[in-house]
Motif scaffolding. Sequence first.
Motif, short mmCIF file in Angstrom:
data_model
loop_
_atom_site.label_atom_id
_atom_site.label_comp_id
_atom_site.label_asym_id
_atom_site.label_seq_id
_atom_site.Cartn_x
_atom_site.Cartn_y
_atom_site.Cartn_z
N HIS A 153 0.80 -1.37 0.14
CA HIS A 153 0.13 -0.02 0.13
C HIS A 153 0.84 1.20 0.02
O HIS A 153 0.84 2.23 0.91
CB HIS A 153 -0.92 -0.10 1.15
N LYS A 155 1.21 3.93 -2.05
CA LYS A 155 0.64 5.38 -1.98
C LYS A 155 -0.05 5.83 -0.49
O LYS A 155 0.19 6.86 -0.23
CB LYS A 155 -0.51 5.41 -2.95
N LYS A 156 -0.44 4.84 0.10
CA LYS A 156 -1.19 5.27 1.16
C LYS A 156 -0.27 5.53 2.44
O LYS A 156 -0.32 6.40 2.95
CB LYS A 156 -2.04 3.99 1.74
N ILE A 158 2.74 6.71 1.83
CA ILE A 158 3.56 8.09 1.37
C ILE A 158 2.53 9.13 1.93
O ILE A 158 3.03 9.99 2.52
CB ILE A 158 3.81 7.95 -0.10
N GLN A 159 1.22 8.98 1.47
CA GLN A 159 0.37 9.86 1.99
C GLN A 159 0.22 10.19 3.77
O GLN A 159 0.11 11.33 3.96
CB GLN A 159 -1.12 9.73 1.25
N LEU A 160 0.39 9.12 4.27
CA LEU A 160 0.17 9.15 5.73
C LEU A 160 1.29 10.05 6.24
O LEU A 160 1.17 10.81 6.94
CB LEU A 160 0.39 7.76 6.03
N GLN A 162 3.58 12.25 4.36
CA GLN A 162 3.21 13.44 3.91
C GLN A 162 2.29 14.41 4.91
O GLN A 162 2.50 15.50 5.09
CB GLN A 162 2.55 13.63 2.48
N LYS A 163 1.21 13.91 5.37
CA LYS A 163 0.23 14.59 6.16
C LYS A 163 0.77 14.71 7.24
O LYS A 163 0.55 15.92 7.98
CB LYS A 163 -1.16 13.56 6.12
N GLU A 166 3.16 17.77 7.24
CA GLU A 166 2.61 19.07 7.04
C GLU A 166 2.34 19.90 8.62
O GLU A 166 2.68 20.99 8.46
CB GLU A 166 1.18 18.92 6.77
N LEU A 178 10.02 8.62 4.62
CA LEU A 178 9.63 9.08 3.32
C LEU A 178 10.38 8.87 2.30
O LEU A 178 10.17 8.41 1.12
CB LEU A 178 8.79 10.44 3.61
N TYR A 182 10.27 6.71 -1.10
CA TYR A 182 10.20 7.26 -2.36
C TYR A 182 11.32 6.54 -3.17
O TYR A 182 11.16 6.04 -4.41
CB TYR A 182 10.82 8.80 -2.37
N GLU A 190 12.23 12.62 -5.97
CA GLU A 190 11.45 13.27 -4.68
C GLU A 190 12.25 12.75 -3.29
O GLU A 190 12.04 13.30 -2.37
CB GLU A 190 9.90 12.30 -4.37
#
Length: 319
Positions: A153, A155-156, A158-160, A162-163, A166, A178, A182, A190
């Motif tokens: 998973h 994409k999930k 990486i998004q986790l 990234q969030k 922030e 991260l 990548y 990246e």
Amino acid sequence: DHPGYLRLIGEIYYMLNAPASSANAFGQLVAKRPRSVDGYLWLARTAKRMEQPRQVRKYLQEALEIDSSNEQARKLLIENYLKTAEFDQAEKLTRKLIQKTPSDAAIYLIAADVASRQKKYIQMIDALKKAFSLEPSEKTLVAYAKGLFQQKHEKKAIQLIQKWLEKHPQSHVSLFTLSDFYSQSGYAKEAIETLSQLLNIKPDHVIALNNLAWILKDSDIKAALNYSMQAHQLLPQSAPIADTYASLLLQDNQKEKAFSVWKKIETNSNLEVIYNYANALYENGQIEKVRQLLRSKVNDKDDSPIQKQIQALYSKTEK
């Protein structure tokens, strides 16, 4: 000898990495206070440090006979079951801990480890997600993200992270994780950007320097050598770090310097590093040096991939 004094001495020996002396002190403590749960827990820790799993279990069982609900003893016992590959026992005890303290994120991290060893990956992900929801920290975040990434998973995962970044842009463990995601996913640009961001925060991050060097080796060898040299200077005794530096020097046609770097870490290197060094020597016609280097490393009873490579290379020198 007063029990308080024996405990102090035991802890000091433990901190000084003298587990046998520590065990002796705590052994005297439980002899004086046979219902000391803490004494048995310390004995279990010293036995664990001395790689004595049977003794670890014996002391933990003694502790649990005195206090059957002791969470620390149960957690250590689960670790012991995992070490001896008794996964069903570990799962059974983990469930009891979850029933007792369902809001403890640490127990769910243990449950995830148990599920992973049993190859129950859906349960592993569920446990990691629960741990993160109970305790949103960098530790539980990275564990959850790695679990997701491991199970494809990407994409999930990486998004986790990234969030998270922030709100926590200085989280260097998250940044490193991260960058690794990548890199493994083929997003070199990246990965470079993330490692550069990490190094702005923590310029002495040796593994980040090493990884950035390796990613840059095909596009900018001079920059790669600069980062690799910094990593090697920070941790000169590390064989993997030195291996990267030597490989990049060789790629830049600095052969003698590369061989010098490899030579310095030859005695404390793993088989992968030894193979890389030997292969470089072979490619440069130094056959006798290859034979000397590999002669003691060849093991016909070992069928691991790296051993097969070593055997194949050694065979070439006999032709």
